[in-house]
Design a protein around this motif. Structure first.
Motif, mmCIF file in Angstrom:
data_model
loop_
_atom_site.group_PDB
_atom_site.id
_atom_site.type_symbol
_atom_site.label_atom_id
_atom_site.label_comp_id
_atom_site.label_asym_id
_atom_site.label_seq_id
_atom_site.Cartn_x
_atom_site.Cartn_y
_atom_site.Cartn_z
ATOM 1 N N ILE A 99 13.059 53.886 -14.914
ATOM 2 C CA ILE A 99 11.575 53.548 -14.570
ATOM 3 C C ILE A 99 11.900 52.699 -15.631
ATOM 4 N N PRO A 100 11.785 51.157 -14.847
ATOM 5 C CA PRO A 100 11.753 49.748 -16.135
ATOM 6 C C PRO A 100 9.973 49.672 -16.759
ATOM 7 N N ARG A 326 2.881 43.173 -12.754
ATOM 8 C CA ARG A 326 1.865 42.982 -11.106
ATOM 9 C C ARG A 326 2.931 43.208 -10.070
ATOM 10 N N GLN A 327 3.797 43.393 -9.805
ATOM 11 C CA GLN A 327 4.255 43.126 -8.470
ATOM 12 C C GLN A 327 4.255 44.494 -7.941
ATOM 13 N N LYS A 328 3.804 44.396 -6.868
ATOM 14 C CA LYS A 328 3.671 45.136 -6.262
ATOM 15 C C LYS A 328 4.123 46.397 -5.626
ATOM 16 N N ALA A 329 5.794 46.049 -5.807
ATOM 17 C CA ALA A 329 6.420 47.097 -5.723
ATOM 18 C C ALA A 329 6.412 48.332 -6.524
ATOM 19 N N PHE A 330 5.372 48.009 -7.639
ATOM 20 C CA PHE A 330 5.422 48.800 -9.050
ATOM 21 C C PHE A 330 4.244 49.289 -9.353
ATOM 22 N N ASP A 331 2.650 48.960 -7.926
ATOM 23 C CA ASP A 331 2.255 49.358 -7.869
ATOM 24 C C ASP A 331 2.113 51.034 -8.373
ATOM 25 N N GLY A 332 1.225 52.050 -9.283
ATOM 26 C CA GLY A 332 0.666 53.192 -9.798
ATOM 27 C C GLY A 332 1.997 53.496 -10.410
ATOM 28 N N THR A 333 3.385 52.807 -10.541
ATOM 29 C CA THR A 333 4.065 53.868 -11.080
ATOM 30 C C THR A 333 3.633 53.443 -12.916
ATOM 31 N N ILE A 334 4.785 53.606 -13.873
ATOM 32 C CA ILE A 334 4.423 54.184 -15.400
ATOM 33 C C ILE A 334 4.906 52.015 -15.814
ATOM 34 N N SER A 335 5.740 51.803 -14.969
ATOM 35 C CA SER A 335 6.263 49.973 -15.006
ATOM 36 C C SER A 335 4.434 49.519 -14.545
ATOM 37 N N ALA A 336 3.775 49.581 -13.903
ATOM 38 C CA ALA A 336 2.753 49.168 -13.729
ATOM 39 C C ALA A 336 1.622 48.800 -15.109
ATOM 40 N N GLN A 337 1.876 50.166 -16.167
ATOM 41 C CA GLN A 337 0.736 49.760 -17.242
ATOM 42 C C GLN A 337 0.936 48.670 -17.741
ATOM 43 N N ALA A 338 1.939 47.876 -17.872
ATOM 44 C CA ALA A 338 2.409 46.952 -18.953
ATOM 45 C C ALA A 338 1.251 46.255 -19.442
ATOM 46 N N ASP A 339 1.168 45.892 -20.989
ATOM 47 C CA ASP A 339 0.347 44.813 -21.594
ATOM 48 C C ASP A 339 1.151 43.795 -22.467
ATOM 49 N N CYS A 340 1.132 42.182 -20.827
ATOM 50 C CA CYS A 340 2.149 41.477 -20.973
ATOM 51 C C CYS A 340 1.207 40.001 -21.850
ATOM 52 N N PRO A 341 0.184 39.944 -22.433
ATOM 53 C CA PRO A 341 -0.839 39.274 -22.040
ATOM 54 C C PRO A 341 0.203 37.493 -22.347
ATOM 55 N N ALA A 342 1.048 37.118 -22.790
ATOM 56 C CA ALA A 342 2.052 35.897 -22.838
ATOM 57 C C ALA A 342 2.549 35.778 -21.399
ATOM 58 N N ALA A 343 3.178 36.646 -20.913
ATOM 59 C CA ALA A 343 3.923 36.799 -19.770
ATOM 60 C C ALA A 343 2.831 36.228 -18.785
ATOM 61 N N GLU A 344 1.651 36.783 -18.855
ATOM 62 C CA GLU A 344 0.233 36.644 -18.000
ATOM 63 C C GLU A 344 0.092 35.335 -17.652
ATOM 64 N N TYR A 345 -0.203 34.555 -19.199
ATOM 65 C CA TYR A 345 -0.484 32.975 -19.505
ATOM 66 C C TYR A 345 0.466 32.355 -18.791
ATOM 67 N N LEU A 346 1.249 32.552 -18.860
ATOM 68 C CA LEU A 346 2.700 31.495 -18.545
ATOM 69 C C LEU A 346 2.643 31.282 -16.678
#
Ligand SMILES: *Cc1c(COP(=O)(O)O)cnc(C)c1O
Length: 381
Positions: A99-100, A326-346
């Motif tokens: 799991i990433p 947010r990549q579709k490939a990780f939809d519905g997995t634990i990996s999609a639950q990350a909270d990364c505001p800096a990455a979002e902004y960049l």
């Protein structure tokens, strides 16, 4: 002449005599796989990086995969990966059944934020969602990540550290070269990377004898004593002799002047942009970048700026438009639950400009002029 984002043709023109000769030598000897050029390149690369073993392979993605296989990472294991990177850095983890776990990055260096890593490790340990095993840390855009802190954190929590140096080859922290950090490191020789070949290629670096031996086996169908003695399920991932021969010529140019020239060009942009309303790349004290990209941040109007540059035939790229989680490939997995505001902004504000060792000052001035005009125009609107 139309400006190139990364000018590989200009490089070929300069190195043509040597590259053509290297290719012809391989054709004449006929050892297209595992020829002498492969082992001599591995020796040169390990010496340059300052690591005991270099194992070349098919590409940078395979290089990451081979390390995960050698470390036995699979189902139920968690691997921390920066949320702002090329897809392969996380893809390889899922491909091995692990799991990433995406971690936020620094707004200044674009690299994995050590404080966020530590928070993420503690959270996974508390929640017990998976067994944290390793960290894949990326040298984004050519700048080594903060290994002084990250190596210490990995030791403290008993995690293996893999440096994804696909973009970082040639960088340094103090006297230590990129691809020498952590327990193993990888790079890519994709044509547009700091050291590129004329197709796909990659390499793994490690000081650990056992990891090196395992990787040599996994890369050749899990071979044992010989090729037709197969003791584990592996894959086929080798660097062609032709690519190794080309890389030997390119490595020499890279060491002699390319790395210096690309740093000079980056410095030139820094000066041209000193009064412009944009955020320039941050290189911390003691760090040296190999400048895979020159990536700025615009506080507003990125799309309009890109369009204005395109109008003037100046190429620019958005690396990367979407955070990993947010990549579709990780939809519905634990990996999609990350909270990364800096990455979002960049992802919404970065822009990479043309940069390579053969970029001329007059081209850089053109870029700067067009950029200033575009930014002023966006602001006036
Ligand atoms: C390019 C790249 C890879 C993959 O390398 P390939 O040779 O294209 O397989 C992995 N990680 C990062 C950060 C990259 O930029």
């Amino acid at each position: 002449m139309i400006m190139q984002f990364r000018d590989l043709q200009k490089q070929y023109q300069i190195l043509q005599t040597q590259i053509d000769a290297a290719i012809q030598t391989v054709c004449r000897t006929g050892n297209f796989i595992s020829g002498e050029e492969v082992s001599s390149l591995e020796r040169q690369l390990s010496e340059y990086v300052g690591v005991k073993h270099c194992i070349t392979c098919g590409n940078g993605t395979d290089a990451l995969t081979l390390v995960l296989k050698a470390w036995g990472i699979g189902a139920g294991d968690g691997v921390f990966v920066p949320d702002f990177t090329f897809f392969a850095s996380g893809e390889v983890v899922s491909a091995e059944g692990a799991i990433p776990l995406f971690v936020d990055v620094s707004m200044d260096t674009y690299n994995l934020d050590p404080d966020q890593l530590e928070i993420a490790i503690q959270q996974v340990k508390e929640e017990g969602t998976c067994v944290p095993k390793a960290v894949i840390c990326v040298d984004l855009f050519g700048l080594p990540a903060d290994y002084l802190r990250i190596e210490e954190i990995c030791k403290r929590y008993g995690l293996l550290l893999l440096e994804d140096g696909a973009q970082g080859f040639g960088g340094k922290i103090g006297a230590r070269r990129a691809c020498s950090f952590g327990d193993a490191a990888t790079t890519s020789f994709f044509p547009a990377k700091p050291l590129g070949c004329y197709g796909d290629g990659g390499a793994v670096f490690t000081n650990d004898d056992e990891t090196a031996a395992l990787i040599r086996s996994y890369a050749v169908h899990g071979k044992g004593q010989m090729k037709y003695d197969n003791i584990r399920i592996g894959c086929n991932s080798r660097l062609d002799t032709m690519q190794a021969a080309i890389l030997q010529v390119k490595l020499e140019a890279f060491q002699k002047y390319e790395l210096e020239q690309v740093n000079h060009a980056a410095q030139c942009y820094n000066e041209l942009f000193s009064e412009v309303n944009l955020k320039r790349p941050t290189i911390p004290e003691g760090f040296y970048s190999s400048w895979a990209q020159y990536t700025i941040q615009l506080d507003q109007g990125r799309d309009a700026v890109i369009a204005a540059l395109r109008e003037k035939k100046i190429p620019s790229m958005v690396y990367y438009p979407k955070p990993m989680h947010r990549q579709k490939a990780f939809d519905g997995t634990i990996s999609a639950q990350a909270d990364c505001p800096a990455a979002e902004y960049l992802c919404g504000h970065v822009l990479s400009l043309p940069l390579h060792p053969y970029l001329e000052e007059k081209e850089q001035k053109e870029v700067a002029l067009a950029l200033v005009e575009a930014i002023d125009f966006v602001k006036a609107k």
